[in-house]
Design a protein around this motif. Sequence first.
Motif, PDB file in Angstrom:
ATOM      1  N   GLN A  72       0.823  -1.204   0.000  1.00 19.02           N
ATOM      2  CA  GLN A  72       0.000   0.000   0.000  1.00 19.02           C
ATOM      3  C   GLN A  72       0.864   1.263   0.000  1.00 19.02           C
ATOM      4  N   ASN A  73       1.901   1.259   0.787  1.00 20.17           N
ATOM      5  CA  ASN A  73       2.825   2.391   0.793  1.00 20.17           C
ATOM      6  C   ASN A  73       3.484   2.562  -0.569  1.00 20.17           C
ATOM      7  N   ALA A  74       3.844   1.439  -1.204  1.00 21.81           N
ATOM      8  CA  ALA A  74       4.458   1.511  -2.534  1.00 21.81           C
ATOM      9  C   ALA A  74       3.478   2.087  -3.551  1.00 21.81           C
ATOM     10  N   ARG A  75       2.207   1.689  -3.468  1.00 22.54           N
ATOM     11  CA  ARG A  75       1.211   2.253  -4.383  1.00 22.54           C
ATOM     12  C   ARG A  75       1.083   3.763  -4.194  1.00 22.54           C
ATOM     13  N   ASN A  76       1.018   4.187  -2.947  1.00 23.90           N
ATOM     14  CA  ASN A  76       0.893   5.626  -2.681  1.00 23.90           C
ATOM     15  C   ASN A  76       2.103   6.389  -3.182  1.00 23.90           C
ATOM     16  N   THR A  77       3.290   5.788  -3.053  1.00 19.13           N
ATOM     17  CA  THR A  77       4.505   6.420  -3.578  1.00 19.13           C
ATOM     18  C   THR A  77       4.406   6.594  -5.092  1.00 19.13           C
ATOM     19  N   GLY A  78       3.921   5.554  -5.765  1.00 11.59           N
ATOM     20  CA  GLY A  78       3.769   5.634  -7.212  1.00 11.59           C
ATOM     21  C   GLY A  78       2.765   6.691  -7.634  1.00 11.59           C
ATOM     22  N   VAL A  79       1.667   6.804  -6.901  1.00 13.00           N
ATOM     23  CA  VAL A  79       0.650   7.814  -7.211  1.00 13.00           C
ATOM     24  C   VAL A  79       1.229   9.218  -7.064  1.00 13.00           C
ATOM     25  N   ARG A  80       2.006   9.433  -6.021  1.00  8.11           N
ATOM     26  CA  ARG A  80       2.616  10.764  -5.837  1.00  8.11           C
ATOM     27  C   ARG A  80       3.573  11.107  -6.974  1.00  8.11           C
ATOM     28  N   ALA A  81       4.183  10.091  -7.566  1.00  9.66           N
ATOM     29  CA  ALA A  81       5.137  10.327  -8.660  1.00  9.66           C
ATOM     30  C   ALA A  81       4.466  10.419 -10.021  1.00  9.66           C
ATOM     31  N   ALA A  82       3.189  10.066 -10.103  1.00 12.97           N
ATOM     32  CA  ALA A  82       2.488  10.036 -11.393  1.00 12.97           C
ATOM     33  C   ALA A  82       2.374  11.434 -11.993  1.00 12.97           C
TER      34      ALA A  82
END
Length: 318
Positions: A72-82
């Motif tokens: 979940q943390n990895a997904r949120n990191t990816g969203v912030r970088a999108a």
Amino acid sequence: MQVSPRVSAVIPTFGRPELVVRAVRSVLAQTMADLEVIVVVDGPDEATGQALTRLGDRRLRVIELPEKGGAQNARNTGVRAATAPWTAMLDDDDEWLPQKLAKQLAAAQATDAPRPIVASRLLNRTPRAEYAMPRRLRQPGEPWSEYFTVRRGLFHGEGFIQTSTIMAPTEVLRQVPFAPKVPRMQEMDWVLRALGTEGTELLYVEEPLVIWYQDENRPRITFEEKWQQSLDWLRRNESLVTKKAYAAIVMSVVSSMAAPTHSLKVFWLLLREAQRKGRPGFIDYVTFLQIWLIPPALRRTLRDKALSRTSSPQAELV
């Protein structure tokens, strides 16, 4: 001239280079080319980094986190970088069919909803069978929590949502991040919270656009979590679900995790929980008993045989 991406694909991964390469290739093979792929490696993982580097596509970005923080943390990191207005999720052990993003974007453009979340059916591929899920779409007025959880038959998957099918406005995913400590049902938890924000609606593309690999010999994070954590999550988030959904989750999802304990104490605890805080129906009781009385491997075999006879990708579109 570099074209700005319309969709950012976010893939969390760790320690599975062959699988994540397959997932990334399914994104790069989409019929629409204006996209980016953000792979978030959940901790130091040299083998995965090397495998992704060999793909050699400019649309691919790899973010390696300094330490493990969970999917979940990895997904949120990816969203912030999108950088795209839309973000689509993909688990590293699944893959997209080539028209997945194009069909979801078309569905998003065809709706009047200001902030549509677009999901789709998928092909559930197990070692024994393949069938489409969800087996039915939501009825008008049906609460989403009941659609996802309340069974009308003995097998799960009538109403269903899975992470790899979700595409949503990037602003919605940033406003409502994935909760880091949800042991199971992460997709449902996120969708129900997101639907509570203004202008957000959920719609489905009717055809299967994702292959969901259910390799039961491969460890999955959700299979390793303890039943008590899921029950604690449900108690904390009781306001997100109806009483029927509460009972269904306790007697199906939580019970499927608790049954291997073979504990009569836990059996009665969960039954009382469902009756006290929920509104169980006949199918909930039957489901509860079969989970506790029939070994998981036999249940899976019976399920796959039954569903593969009655469900096919083509039949689901009728």
